[in-house]
Design a protein around this motif. Structure first.
Motif, PDB file in Angstrom:
ATOM      1  N   UNK A 134       0.867  -1.149   0.080  1.00 14.71           N
ATOM      2  CA  UNK A 134       0.140   0.065   0.078  1.00 14.71           C
ATOM      3  C   UNK A 134       0.988   1.270   0.044  1.00 14.71           C
ATOM      4  N   UNK A 135       1.932   1.272   0.723  1.00 17.24           N
ATOM      5  CA  UNK A 135       2.728   2.423   0.774  1.00 17.24           C
ATOM      6  C   UNK A 135       3.292   2.690  -0.424  1.00 17.24           C
ATOM      7  N   UNK A 136       3.863   1.519  -1.298  1.00 15.55           N
ATOM      8  CA  UNK A 136       4.595   1.887  -2.526  1.00 15.55           C
ATOM      9  C   UNK A 136       3.647   2.381  -3.675  1.00 15.55           C
ATOM     10  N   UNK A 137       2.534   1.935  -3.417  1.00 18.21           N
ATOM     11  CA  UNK A 137       1.222   2.209  -4.501  1.00 18.21           C
ATOM     12  C   UNK A 137       1.028   3.464  -4.201  1.00 18.21           C
ATOM     13  N   UNK A 138       1.001   3.786  -2.852  1.00 19.65           N
ATOM     14  CA  UNK A 138       0.525   5.386  -2.723  1.00 19.65           C
ATOM     15  C   UNK A 138       1.666   6.456  -3.206  1.00 19.65           C
ATOM     16  N   UNK A 139       2.824   5.669  -2.943  1.00 20.02           N
ATOM     17  CA  UNK A 139       4.009   6.566  -3.420  1.00 20.02           C
ATOM     18  C   UNK A 139       4.030   6.920  -4.969  1.00 20.02           C
ATOM     19  N   UNK A 140       3.655   5.857  -5.802  1.00 19.86           N
ATOM     20  CA  UNK A 140       3.695   5.821  -7.106  1.00 19.86           C
ATOM     21  C   UNK A 140       2.515   6.724  -7.523  1.00 19.86           C
ATOM     22  N   UNK A 141       1.431   6.674  -6.780  1.00 23.38           N
ATOM     23  CA  UNK A 141       0.309   7.712  -7.154  1.00 23.38           C
ATOM     24  C   UNK A 141       0.774   9.076  -6.968  1.00 23.38           C
ATOM     25  N   UNK A 142       1.640   9.364  -6.124  1.00 26.08           N
ATOM     26  CA  UNK A 142       2.132  10.759  -5.900  1.00 26.08           C
ATOM     27  C   UNK A 142       2.000  11.161  -4.350  1.00 26.08           C
ATOM     28  N   UNK A 143       1.443  10.321  -3.447  1.00 25.90           N
ATOM     29  CA  UNK A 143       1.436  10.772  -2.019  1.00 25.90           C
ATOM     30  C   UNK A 143       2.937  10.721  -1.587  1.00 25.90           C
ATOM     31  N   UNK A 144       2.852  11.729  -0.771  1.00 25.86           N
ATOM     32  CA  UNK A 144       4.234  11.899  -0.226  1.00 25.86           C
ATOM     33  C   UNK A 144       3.968  11.885   1.358  1.00 25.86           C
ATOM     34  N   UNK A 145       2.944  11.703   2.156  1.00 18.46           N
ATOM     35  CA  UNK A 145       2.807  11.501   3.315  1.00 18.46           C
ATOM     36  C   UNK A 145       1.707  10.320   3.663  1.00 18.46           C
ATOM     37  N   UNK A 146       2.054   9.708   4.943  1.00 23.99           N
ATOM     38  CA  UNK A 146       1.260   8.569   5.317  1.00 23.99           C
ATOM     39  C   UNK A 146       1.170   8.489   6.847  1.00 23.99           C
TER      40      UNK A 146
END
Length: 778
Positions: free
Chosen positions: A735-747
């Motif tokens: 999930x973290x990797x996918x979010x980063x690829x979508x453009x998210x920089x904070x989680x």
């Protein structure tokens, strides 16, 4: 209030018109024969006989009128029977006028005729004796007045009869007639006195016709021969007897047309004129007789009459003053009764809305329950009414409540009872309805409430949470209110502006909530709550950028109780306000302690604190934030106030408070973004710096899933609006990797760290692990 019908006026029916023509014929026949006898004297009696029979018919028609009082019907039957015997007596007089004109002129009746007249008078007296008198003292006054009239008329009859005998006049035979006149006066007086007491439903117009009949019959029929020379074969009764019957016929017709309408009671008089008229008449006779007896007797009689007049005037003045005083007392009693009625209304009604208050509401409910009436009770609590008071002032709030009351009056049935139970809480009694029928009526009320109200220049929308409870055998008003109250709070907890019907499951939930609420208050007072802090990290390296403050309740018996269970109860009971203040001060105090120990380069940069909608609506909350920042010494730009979309969806006081907090330099984060009412619209009104994407969009992310599409759209929106996006609920590396690829920089989530107690946060900071978070796998 019963509306009064118009008073019946004289209406000339064919029957009454015929009677009037007969009366005119009687006068014409008498006038023609008195000048020069052109017809047989018997013809003069025929109009009276016919008119008497008309009266018999009119009285019997009145006695049979539907709706007439039983006593009044008996009275009219007796008057009809009396008129019938008078007709027989007139027939006897007509016969005698042919056989013995001289005796007819002197009004000497043969035996059968005298018996008919005696029966007529006896009938009337017997009827009046059987009539009940409604008011106390009426019988005594009647007897005294009747005795006064009897003595007065008796004196006059004795005098004129004695004078006629002394002078040798042929009219000495009028003694029986004069005695009948005395009896007639007594009968007339009795009829009027009984009617004035209210017996039989006789109204004033009927009484006036009775008085006219009595005056014409007694004065005309009895005293006319004493003062007028009557030609042989004629009699004054040929004119006055039909006139008497005509008055009775008019009275009967008026009574018949007045049945069913309101009876106007006769005007009360403080002074009766009967004794004074009797005394004046007797004094006049005394002066008349004294003038024939010499000067000495005349002077003494004049002095006695003068003294009598002075005493009468004095008594009349005193009685008039007493009457004026009684009228003043009556007015004051009327005012007192009005004041008592007003006080009673104030004691049972709400002063602002005019609706029933709680006392009258419960009393009405108990009366309906005791009567076994099917009943439903609704509790209506206005949603966010405090916002109106805080934003627009209490004057507008009061006007809004009054407008709500008017809307209820116009929407409910006439049998329903709305009440204001206190504050912004209303109750409605719905008699005769089952639960489903009551819900249908409440739906119509909700539709009416959806129309904006114009109040003091403002367009306001009324939204309410409603609870409904249906009565059962043995129910009480207090228990019915309690059940409706439970259902109402359930509706409010489930999103407001809803209906809820009480059932046993709600009872169990309510009891559990009540118990937990009490324990919640005890836990707050005992200091059982603690705070935990969950890191917010940077992707992809996991660097801590801030912490979110979370409250924990380690119950001494139940163990850990989650915020999702006790926070709603805290909001409902109002405990969220002091609890939120404690969280804010404690969290900022901890932030200041970390700054002092580790310095700005090591301590967390930002600290998030959750704020509820209830806190935002509290007056002065922005001042509390400023005070907490000042007391802790933490810079305002390091505090992030986290609010949900629902808390600020309606704008109003909550949004105004949020704007005041932003002016302090505090940052705002929209928490659980994407699950509220109108997320995109809020971005234009709420001064947010951060969007925290709800974990429901993160849990199923991956590939071409719908969650991935939504997550992609959200990051594009935040990038375009220059907002910081934080993905919540990240639990796996994928999930973290996918979010980063979508453009998210904070989680934020368990993949990076669970919520940590203050001691463990300090340990991580001490060990220098701020640069890389320890990944916690489930």
């Amino acid at each position: 209030m019963t509306s009064e019908r118009p008073v019946a006026r004289l209406r000339l029916t064919p029957l009454l018109a015929a009677g009037a023509v007969m009366q005119l014929a009687a006068i014409v026949l008498y006038a023609v024969n008195s000048a020069h006898q052109r017809f047989s004297p018997a013809w003069g009696w025929l109009p009276g006989i016919a008119l008497t029979l008309v009266t018999v018919v009119a009285c019997w028609q009145t006695a049979r009128t539907p709706g007439l009082d039983r006593v009044a019907a008996r009275l009219w039957r007796s008057i009809g029977a009396t008129a019938f015997f008078v007709a027989l007596g007139n027939i006897g007089d007509a016969r005698q006028s042919v056989l013995d004109p001289a005796r007819a002129t002197q009004q000497q009746h043969d035996t059968p005729t005298a018996i008919c007249y005696a029966i007529a008078i006896g009938l009337v007296i017997w009827t009046l004796m059987r009539l009940p008198l409604d008011r106390r003292g009426t019988t005594a006054r009647f007897l005294l007045d009747a005795l006064t009239i009897t003595v007065t008329v008796g004196v006059f009859a004795w005098y004129f009869t004695t004078r006629a005998i002394t002078s040798g006049s042929s009219q000495h035979t009028t003694v029986p007639t004069l005695m009948l006149a005395v009896l007639g006066l007594i009968v007339a007086l009795a009829m009027i006195k009984v009617a004035m007491s209210g017996t039989g439903g006789l109204e004033q117009g009927v009484l006036r016709w009775f008085a006219g009949a009595a005056a014409i019959g007694t004065v005309g029929g009895g005293l006319f021969p004493l003062f007028v020379e009557v030609p042989p074969g004629l009699s004054g009764s040929q004119i006055f007897a039909p006139a008497t019957m005509l008055c009775l016929a008019f009275a009967a017709d008026r009574q018949r047309r007045a049945v069913g309408g309101p009876v106007r009671p006769p005007r009360r008089r403080s002074v009766s004129s009967i004794p004074y008229v009797a005394v004046a008449a007797t004094d006049g006779l005394l002066l008349w007789v004294s003038g024939e007896s010499g000067r000495t007797v005349l002077v003494v009689a004049a002095a006695a009459s003068l003294l009598t007049a002075i005493v009468a005037v004095r008594q009349f003045t005193a009685l008039r003053d007493n009457g004026r005083l009684l009228r003043r007392v009556d007015q004051q009693l009327t005012q007192l009764n009005d004041y008592q009625a007003e006080l009673q209304h104030r004691a049972t009604h709400d002063g602002l809305t005019g609706l029933a208050n709680r006392a009258l509401f419960e009393q009405s409910a108990n009366e309906m329950l005791d009567a076994g009436v099917p009943l439903c009770l609704a509790m209506v609590d206005l949603d966010d009414f405090k916002t109106i008071n805080d934003r627009l002032g209490h004057a507008v709030g009061d006007a809004f409540l009054a407008a709500i009351a008017d809307r209820l009056r116009t929407t409910l049935r006439t049998s329903d009872i709305p009440a204001r139970l206190g504050g912004d809480e209303f109750g409605i009694l719905l008699p005769g309805l089952t639960g489903d029928e009551a819900l249908a009526l409440l739906s119509r009320i909700d539709e009416a409430m959806s129309v904006p109200l114009k109040v003091a220049g403002h367009q306001l929308l009324a939204r309410a949470s409603t609870g409904l409870a249906e009565a059962w055998p043995g129910a009480t008003a207090a228990e019915l209110l309690r059940r409706a109250d439970i259902a109402m709070y359930y509706a409010k907890d489930n999103g407001k502006a809803q209906f809820a019907v009480y059932d046993a499951a709600l009872e169990r939930t309510h009891e559990a909530d009540q118990k937990l609420g009490a324990e919640l208050r005890h836990a707050f007072d005992a200091g059982q709550f603690t705070l935990a802090y969950q890191p917010i990290v940077r992707l992809p390296d996991g660097l801590w950028t801030g912490l979110e403050t979370l409250i924990r309740w380690p119950h001494p018996e139940r163990g850990f109780i989650g915020p999702d269970l006790f926070i709603p109860i805290a909001e409902r009971t109002g405990l969220i306000v002091p609890l939120g203040t404690w969280i804010l001060h404690t969290a900022l105090g901890q932030m200041a302690a970390w700054d002092a120990e580790f310095g700005p380069g090591v301590a967390p940069r930002e600290l998030g604190v959750n704020v509820s909608a209830r806190q935002l609506r509290e007056p002065g909350f922005a001042g509390e934030v400023r005070e907490a920042l000042s007391f802790s010494g933490v810079s305002p730009d390091r505090l992030v106030v986290e609010v949900t979309e629902t808390a600020v969806f309606d704008g109003g006081v909550a949004l105004d408070t949020l704007l005041e907090i932003v002016k302090l330099g505090v940052k705002v984060a929209l928490d659980d973004f994407g699950t509220g009412h109108s997320s995109l619209g809020l971005l234009r009104t709420v001064p947010a710096n951060t969007l925290k994407v709800d974990k429901s969009f993160v849990a199923g992310i991956g590939g071409a899933s719908e969650e991935a599409v939504i997550a992609t759209a959200m990051i594009q929106i935040t990038d375009g609006l220059h907002l910081k996006a934080v993905a919540e609920g990240v639990e796996t590396e994928a999930q973290a990797d996918t979010l980063y690829q979508l453009g998210y920089r904070f989680a934020q989530g368990y993949h990076f760290s669970r919520p940590l107690p203050p001691a463990e946060v300090r340990s991580r900071l001490t060990d220098g692990e701020l640069a890389r978070s320890t990944v916690v796998r489930n």
